[in-house]
Design a protein around this motif. Structure first.
Motif, PDB file in Angstrom:
ATOM      1  N   PHE A  68       0.835  -1.200   0.000  1.00 42.56           N
ATOM      2  CA  PHE A  68       0.000   0.000   0.000  1.00 42.56           C
ATOM      3  C   PHE A  68       0.874   1.255   0.000  1.00 42.56           C
ATOM      4  N   ASP A  69       0.666   2.125  -0.995  1.00 46.09           N
ATOM      5  CA  ASP A  69       1.438   3.362  -1.122  1.00 46.09           C
ATOM      6  C   ASP A  69       0.737   4.457  -0.310  1.00 46.09           C
ATOM      7  N   ARG A  70       1.174   4.667   0.921  1.00 46.33           N
ATOM      8  CA  ARG A  70       0.514   5.619   1.814  1.00 46.33           C
ATOM      9  C   ARG A  70       0.597   7.051   1.291  1.00 46.33           C
ATOM     10  N   ASN A  71       1.758   7.423   0.771  1.00 46.42           N
ATOM     11  CA  ASN A  71       1.923   8.793   0.293  1.00 46.42           C
ATOM     12  C   ASN A  71       1.015   9.091  -0.901  1.00 46.42           C
ATOM     13  N   LEU A  72       0.930   8.137  -1.828  1.00 44.60           N
ATOM     14  CA  LEU A  72       0.070   8.330  -2.991  1.00 44.60           C
ATOM     15  C   LEU A  72      -1.389   8.417  -2.569  1.00 44.60           C
ATOM     16  N   PHE A  73      -1.801   7.545  -1.656  1.00 44.48           N
ATOM     17  CA  PHE A  73      -3.197   7.576  -1.230  1.00 44.48           C
ATOM     18  C   PHE A  73      -3.512   8.862  -0.465  1.00 44.48           C
ATOM     19  N   ARG A  74      -2.586   9.313   0.386  1.00 48.54           N
ATOM     20  CA  ARG A  74      -2.806  10.557   1.123  1.00 48.54           C
ATOM     21  C   ARG A  74      -3.004  11.729   0.159  1.00 48.54           C
ATOM     22  N   THR A  75      -2.164  11.785  -0.874  1.00 52.65           N
ATOM     23  CA  THR A  75      -2.282  12.850  -1.866  1.00 52.65           C
ATOM     24  C   THR A  75      -3.605  12.753  -2.616  1.00 52.65           C
ATOM     25  N   THR A  76      -3.994  11.532  -2.984  1.00 52.60           N
ATOM     26  CA  THR A  76      -5.255  11.323  -3.696  1.00 52.60           C
ATOM     27  C   THR A  76      -6.443  11.755  -2.857  1.00 52.60           C
ATOM     28  N   LEU A  77      -6.439  11.388  -1.573  1.00 51.58           N
ATOM     29  CA  LEU A  77      -7.541  11.734  -0.682  1.00 51.58           C
ATOM     30  C   LEU A  77      -7.620  13.241  -0.457  1.00 51.58           C
ATOM     31  N   GLN A  78      -6.478  13.870  -0.257  1.00 53.25           N
ATOM     32  CA  GLN A  78      -6.468  15.318  -0.076  1.00 53.25           C
ATOM     33  C   GLN A  78      -7.001  16.037  -1.312  1.00 53.25           C
ATOM     34  N   ASP A  79      -6.617  15.567  -2.489  1.00 47.58           N
ATOM     35  CA  ASP A  79      -7.088  16.186  -3.734  1.00 47.58           C
ATOM     36  C   ASP A  79      -8.604  16.043  -3.880  1.00 47.58           C
ATOM     37  N   GLN A  80      -9.128  14.872  -3.547  1.00 42.12           N
ATOM     38  CA  GLN A  80     -10.571  14.641  -3.678  1.00 42.12           C
ATOM     39  C   GLN A  80     -11.361  15.554  -2.737  1.00 42.12           C
ATOM     40  N   ILE A  81     -10.868  15.708  -1.513  1.00 41.60           N
ATOM     41  CA  ILE A  81     -11.598  16.527  -0.533  1.00 41.60           C
ATOM     42  C   ILE A  81     -11.495  18.013  -0.851  1.00 41.60           C
ATOM     43  N   THR A  82     -10.305  18.488  -1.181  1.00 41.81           N
ATOM     44  CA  THR A  82     -10.127  19.924  -1.456  1.00 41.81           C
ATOM     45  C   THR A  82     -10.811  20.347  -2.756  1.00 41.81           C
ATOM     46  N   ASN A  83     -10.960  19.399  -3.695  1.00 42.41           N
ATOM     47  CA  ASN A  83     -11.592  19.729  -4.972  1.00 42.41           C
ATOM     48  C   ASN A  83     -13.079  19.386  -5.011  1.00 42.41           C
ATOM     49  N   SER A  84     -13.642  19.041  -3.856  1.00 40.31           N
ATOM     50  CA  SER A  84     -15.063  18.681  -3.816  1.00 40.31           C
ATOM     51  C   SER A  84     -15.982  19.888  -3.939  1.00 40.31           C
ATOM     52  N   GLY A  85     -15.425  21.087  -3.741  1.00 44.23           N
ATOM     53  CA  GLY A  85     -16.231  22.296  -3.839  1.00 44.23           C
ATOM     54  C   GLY A  85     -16.892  22.714  -2.541  1.00 44.23           C
ATOM     55  N   ASN A  86     -16.602  21.994  -1.443  1.00 44.49           N
ATOM     56  CA  ASN A  86     -17.234  22.305  -0.157  1.00 44.49           C
ATOM     57  C   ASN A  86     -16.366  23.176   0.752  1.00 44.49           C
ATOM     58  N   GLY A  87     -15.179  23.536   0.264  1.00 42.99           N
ATOM     59  CA  GLY A  87     -14.358  24.498   1.000  1.00 42.99           C
ATOM     60  C   GLY A  87     -13.505  23.938   2.114  1.00 42.99           C
ATOM     61  N   TYR A  88     -13.210  22.634   2.084  1.00 38.62           N
ATOM     62  CA  TYR A  88     -12.378  22.039   3.135  1.00 38.62           C
ATOM     63  C   TYR A  88     -10.906  22.082   2.741  1.00 38.62           C
ATOM     64  N   SER A  89     -10.040  22.228   3.746  1.00 45.05           N
ATOM     65  CA  SER A  89      -8.592  22.231   3.526  1.00 45.05           C
ATOM     66  C   SER A  89      -7.922  21.475   4.672  1.00 45.05           C
ATOM     67  N   PHE A  90      -6.615  21.293   4.570  1.00 46.41           N
ATOM     68  CA  PHE A  90      -5.878  20.476   5.535  1.00 46.41           C
ATOM     69  C   PHE A  90      -4.875  21.316   6.306  1.00 46.41           C
ATOM     70  N   VAL A  91      -4.681  20.923   7.570  1.00 47.71           N
ATOM     71  CA  VAL A  91      -3.705  21.591   8.437  1.00 47.71           C
ATOM     72  C   VAL A  91      -2.782  20.540   9.034  1.00 47.71           C
ATOM     73  N   ASP A  92      -1.602  20.995   9.512  1.00 51.55           N
ATOM     74  CA  ASP A  92      -0.599  20.081  10.048  1.00 51.55           C
ATOM     75  C   ASP A  92      -0.753  19.833  11.545  1.00 51.55           C
ATOM     76  N   SER A  93      -1.622  20.552  12.189  1.00 51.76           N
ATOM     77  CA  SER A  93      -1.792  20.409  13.636  1.00 51.76           C
ATOM     78  C   SER A  93      -3.207  19.963  13.972  1.00 51.76           C
ATOM     79  N   PRO A  94      -3.374  18.895  14.757  1.00 54.30           N
ATOM     80  CA  PRO A  94      -4.726  18.471  15.139  1.00 54.30           C
ATOM     81  C   PRO A  94      -5.428  19.495  16.022  1.00 54.30           C
ATOM     82  N   GLU A  95      -4.658  20.322  16.728  1.00 58.29           N
ATOM     83  CA  GLU A  95      -5.263  21.339  17.582  1.00 58.29           C
ATOM     84  C   GLU A  95      -5.949  22.427  16.767  1.00 58.29           C
TER      85      GLU A  95
END
Length: 248
Positions: A68-95
């Motif tokens: 399982f290519d974790r880096n490829l899947f992480r990139t794929t998942l981030q692209d799907q969510i950010t391009n969904s049109g609902n305005g979600y983005s990612f941060v490096d801190s859980p807080e």
């Protein structure tokens, strides 16, 4: 002359057996020539809608599967969510995140539930077809047996070149969401841990938290004749990530 006729009959048996016992392999190669990828979700997740400035996700992707290519899947998942049109983005801190999304891939492997039945059925049909052709050609019992052997060998060879292959990806997802101000979430948990073959331990605890928790499982299958993981993985990742993006 008799020997020549015998050889001609045997050649006819071989050709007929090739045509008959190769039918299953030809059918598989035609019916499964296109990659078919399907994704199913065990339970739907509905997170609470929040203001645009709070639509922040902290993502974790883990797996114990070496292929399982974790880096490829992480990139794929981030692209799907950010391009969904609902305005979600990612941060490096859980807080700083409104949502914490944890993905654990349990399986990425070949799976063929009907492999044993298919193998037995093709073997039986191959031998039977060869023997029937031997008798139809007017040969003796020895010629029929030869036809049966040839049919079985040809069927085995044909099936060795054309295989119905299915890959399976199983991912467990946990999403934690910050509750609204003033809302306190109580979580009661019970964890059973096996220590050895002689016993186990049970932990029970309760905690108050400001995060609500959702859990589900996504299962994706890819099917095609002679399918290799390198071909299956990109579309499996796309469809799995697309299903997960629907949670937001």
């Amino acid at each position: 002359m008799t020997q020549r006729i015998y050889k001609i009959k045997l050649a006819f048996i071989a050709i007929a057996a090739l045509a008959m016992s190769g039918c299953a392999a030809v059918h598989t190669s035609i019916a499964k020539k296109d990659l078919d990828v399907q994704t199913k979700i065990s339970t739907s997740i509905f997170v609470e809608p929040v203001a645009k400035d709070k639509r922040k996700i902290y993502l974790e992707v883990r797996s114990g599967v070496m292929e399982f290519d974790r880096n490829l899947f992480r990139t794929t998942l981030q692209d799907q969510i950010t391009n969904s049109g609902n305005g979600y983005s990612f941060v490096d801190s859980p807080e700083k995140a409104q949502y914490t999304m944890s993905v654990f891939v349990r399986n990425l492997e070949k799976a063929s539930p009907t492999a044993a039945e298919g193998y037995l059925a093709s073997g039986f049909q191959g031998v039977t077809a060869g023997a029937a052709v031997g008798y139809a050609a007017g040969g003796s019992g020895r010629q029929a047996a030869a036809g049966g052997i040839i049919g079985g060998l040809v069927s085995t060879a044909a099936n060795a070149f054309v295989k119905d292959v299915t890959y399976l990806l199983v991912a467990d997802i946990q999403i934690r969401e910050k509750a609204r101000k003033g809302v306190l979430v109580r979580r009661d948990s019970k964890v059973n841990t096996k220590i050895s073959d002689d016993g186990a331990t049970t932990q029970t605890y309760s905690e108050a938290t400001n995060r609500k928790e959702y859990r589900t499982r996504v299962v994706t299958t890819a099917n095609k004749a002679n399918l290799e993981l390198a071909e299956a993985q990109p579309l499996m990742f796309d469809k799995t990530a697309y299903a997960m993006a629907a949670f937001f």
